[in-house]
Scaffold this active site. Structure first.
Site, PDB file in Angstrom:
ATOM      1  N   LYS A   8       0.839  -1.211   0.000  1.00  0.00           N
ATOM      2  CA  LYS A   8       0.000   0.000   0.000  1.00  0.00           C
ATOM      3  C   LYS A   8       0.873   1.260   0.000  1.00  0.00           C
ATOM      4  O   LYS A   8       2.080   1.184   0.293  1.00  0.00           O
ATOM      5  CB  LYS A   8      -0.884  -0.008   1.254  1.00  0.00           C
ATOM      6  CG  LYS A   8      -0.088   0.109   2.545  1.00  0.00           C
ATOM      7  CD  LYS A   8      -0.962  -0.044   3.788  1.00  0.00           C
ATOM      8  CE  LYS A   8      -0.115   0.035   5.032  1.00  0.00           C
ATOM      9  NZ  LYS A   8      -0.844  -0.451   6.219  1.00  0.00           N
TER      10      LYS A   8
ATOM     11  N   TYR B 215      18.175  31.505   5.008  1.00  0.00           N
ATOM     12  CA  TYR B 215      17.073  32.385   5.427  1.00  0.00           C
ATOM     13  C   TYR B 215      17.074  32.635   6.929  1.00  0.00           C
ATOM     14  O   TYR B 215      17.203  31.704   7.728  1.00  0.00           O
ATOM     15  CB  TYR B 215      15.726  31.739   5.075  1.00  0.00           C
ATOM     16  CG  TYR B 215      15.364  31.822   3.615  1.00  0.00           C
ATOM     17  CD1 TYR B 215      15.269  33.045   2.957  1.00  0.00           C
ATOM     18  CD2 TYR B 215      15.096  30.663   2.896  1.00  0.00           C
ATOM     19  CE1 TYR B 215      14.916  33.102   1.607  1.00  0.00           C
ATOM     20  CE2 TYR B 215      14.742  30.708   1.556  1.00  0.00           C
ATOM     21  CZ  TYR B 215      14.655  31.934   0.917  1.00  0.00           C
ATOM     22  OH  TYR B 215      14.314  31.983  -0.398  1.00  0.00           O
TER      23      TYR B 215
ATOM     24  N   MET C 280      13.408  25.416   0.088  1.00  0.00           N
ATOM     25  CA  MET C 280      12.540  24.572  -0.736  1.00  0.00           C
ATOM     26  C   MET C 280      13.355  23.581  -1.574  1.00  0.00           C
ATOM     27  O   MET C 280      13.014  22.406  -1.663  1.00  0.00           O
ATOM     28  CB  MET C 280      11.672  25.449  -1.637  1.00  0.00           C
ATOM     29  CG  MET C 280      10.571  24.684  -2.334  1.00  0.00           C
ATOM     30  SD  MET C 280       9.539  25.748  -3.362  1.00  0.00           S
ATOM     31  CE  MET C 280       8.672  26.722  -2.150  1.00  0.00           C
TER      32      MET C 280
HETATM   33  C1  LIG Z   1      -0.168  -1.405   6.960  1.00  0.00           C
HETATM   34  C2  LIG Z   1      -0.813  -2.642   7.457  1.00  0.00           C
HETATM   35  C3  LIG Z   1      -0.050  -3.787   7.729  1.00  0.00           C
HETATM   36  C4  LIG Z   1       1.457  -3.801   7.699  1.00  0.00           C
HETATM   37  O1  LIG Z   1       1.954  -3.102   8.825  1.00  0.00           O
HETATM   38  P1  LIG Z   1       3.531  -3.070   9.134  1.00  0.00           P
HETATM   39  O2  LIG Z   1       3.615  -2.499  10.488  1.00  0.00           O
HETATM   40  O3  LIG Z   1       4.120  -2.152   8.102  1.00  0.00           O
HETATM   41  O4  LIG Z   1       4.021  -4.447   9.000  1.00  0.00           O
HETATM   42  C5  LIG Z   1      -0.729  -4.948   8.060  1.00  0.00           C
HETATM   43  N1  LIG Z   1      -2.080  -4.968   8.140  1.00  0.00           N
HETATM   44  C6  LIG Z   1      -2.839  -3.875   7.913  1.00  0.00           C
HETATM   45  C7  LIG Z   1      -4.320  -3.961   8.037  1.00  0.00           C
HETATM   46  C8  LIG Z   1      -2.230  -2.668   7.584  1.00  0.00           C
HETATM   47  O5  LIG Z   1      -2.983  -1.591   7.378  1.00  0.00           O
END
Ligand SMILES: *Cc1c(COP(=O)(O)O)cnc(C)c1O
Length: 386
Positions: free
Chosen positions: A37, A270, A318
């Site tokens: 993800k 800055y 930036m």
């Molecule tokens: C992001 C996520 C994981 C993985 O989590 P990590 O701490 O990166 O291993 C597993 N299950 C769900 C539902 C998640 O949202």
């Protein structure tokens, strides 16, 4: 191709080695669902997922349907579980995605859409066993299982929970309680008696994230869901014990664009928040908060130049910042600068300096997850070592 001096390097060999180490860790009983993800935590959704698939990966987890579609369009064959998209019925069906479900209306809508196409969609039912986020409450479990059983267009492919605190090894009570609740739930007598979790058609049970894979070997069930560990970091940050070896996958590098001598008492960048105390050699770096190198790192960060640490001084702008290289001999325009990652000593003594995402997270008062997402999403990425 990119003409920018700034680049995020992704070491695919390290990623694949991490995936293999996790496979070893969980053993033959459990499969691994690679969490890719959020653009694979900044490492690049498609190249990361395809590299894991080439290393033997069979299941992938994404937050949104768009990410699942991108993976299918790139030719990924494995199972794709979508954590937040159970209302995108047509896309789920067309692209053969498996949604995480927690809503009866969505289940009915999905089933109706699937029936029209004469298929059944595998769904993963999410239960809140103490995380306090997404998922049905345990008391709704039987209702949801019965509903799924009666809907012709869906079947139960998985039941999952999520831990709130598995990174904490001193306070284990919450994790143990959440594990107990998950185990009880999927073994509950009424549920089994009604045949809602049939043995022949058994759904995959899964709850373990990276922290649980590291700390709680009794949580693996049939599937585990590592995210951060794939990318080489420990959820609890620096200085943790690893039961298996992992390597950092991401580096962030730039090049020196100018080296200049300034006198003592000279205001830098800055606001002149930094005034030199001595005659100083400054290296100007073409990287700033637009590249994810946050302004909040001002006065805290260090970078590696010629195998040595140089402090960033003066405000981070930036697209530019400055490193004090007075104590590093021979710095020249074009020299490689490592903002995240390792750099060997110039004297070829064989040792190397490393700046980890955990160290940067400490300077930013956040966690490595956020550093990786930020650097990865703000810069061109280059894929190495496959
Ligand atoms: C992001 C996520 C994981 C993985 O989590 P990590 O701490 O990166 O291993 C597993 N299950 C769900 C539902 C998640 O949202």
């Amino acid at each position: 191709m990119t003409l920018s001096s700034n680049r995020v390097e992704i070491n695919l060999a390290a990623l694949q080695a991490n995936f293999q180490a996790i496979l070893q860790r969980v053993g033959p009983e459990a499969q691994v669902l690679a969490m890719v993800k959020s653009d694979a935590y900044g490492h690049g959704l498609v190249p990361v997922a395809l590299a894991i698939e080439r290393a033997g990966g069979t299941y992938f987890g994404v937050a949104e349907v768009d990410e699942g579609i991108a993976l299918r369009q790139a030719g990924l064959a494995g199972g794709i579980v979508v954590f937040l998209g159970s209302d995108c019925y047509d896309e789920i069906i067309y692209y053969n995605l498996s949604p995480v479900v927690f809503d009866l209306d969505n289940l009915a809508g999905l089933s109706a859409a699937a029936e029209k196409k004469n298929i059944r969609v595998g769904v993963h039912l999410k239960v809140d066993v103490g995380m306090g986020r997404l998922g049905i409450m345990p008391g709704q479990m039987a209702l949801f299982l019965r509903t799924i059983k009666t809907l012709p267009g869906v079947y139960l492919a998985g039941v999952l929970g999520h831990f709130s605190s598995a990174d904490n090894i001193t306070e284990t009570a919450a994790t143990k309680k959440q594990l107990q609740q998950f185990s009880d739930l999927v073994q509950k007598k009424d549920i089994c008696a009604e045949g809602l979790l049939d043995k022949d058609d058994a759904p995959l049970l899964h709850i373990a994230n990276s922290a649980a894979i590291i700390n709680y070997p009794d949580t693996f069930f049939q599937l585990v869901r590592p995210g951060l560990a794939l990318y080489g970091y420990h959820p609890a940050g620096r200085g943790q014990e690893w039961p298996f070896p992992l390597k950092a996958v991401m580096s962030f590098k730039t090049r020196v664009v100018q080296v200049k001598e300034v006198p003592a008492g000279y205001g830098v960048s800055y606001g002149h928040t930094f005034i030199t105390k001595r005659a100083t050699t400054l290296a100007v770096l073409p990287v700033g908060y637009a590249d994810g190198y946050m302004r909040g790192l001002t006065g805290r960060a260090e970078v590696l130049i010629r195998g040595k640490r140089a402090p960033i001084c003066g405000r981070i702008c930036m697209n530019a910042c400055l490193a004090d290289v007075t104590d590093i001999a021979g710095v020249s325009p074009g020299d490689e600068v490592v903002l995240l990652g390792s750099q060997p000593w110039e004297d070829s003594s064989g040792s190397e300096q490393t700046i980890s995402a955990d160290e940067i997270a400490g300077w930013m008062e956040t966690i490595s997850y956020e550093v990786l997402c930020l650097f990865g999403s703000s810069n061109d990425r280059i894929y190495l070592n496959e």
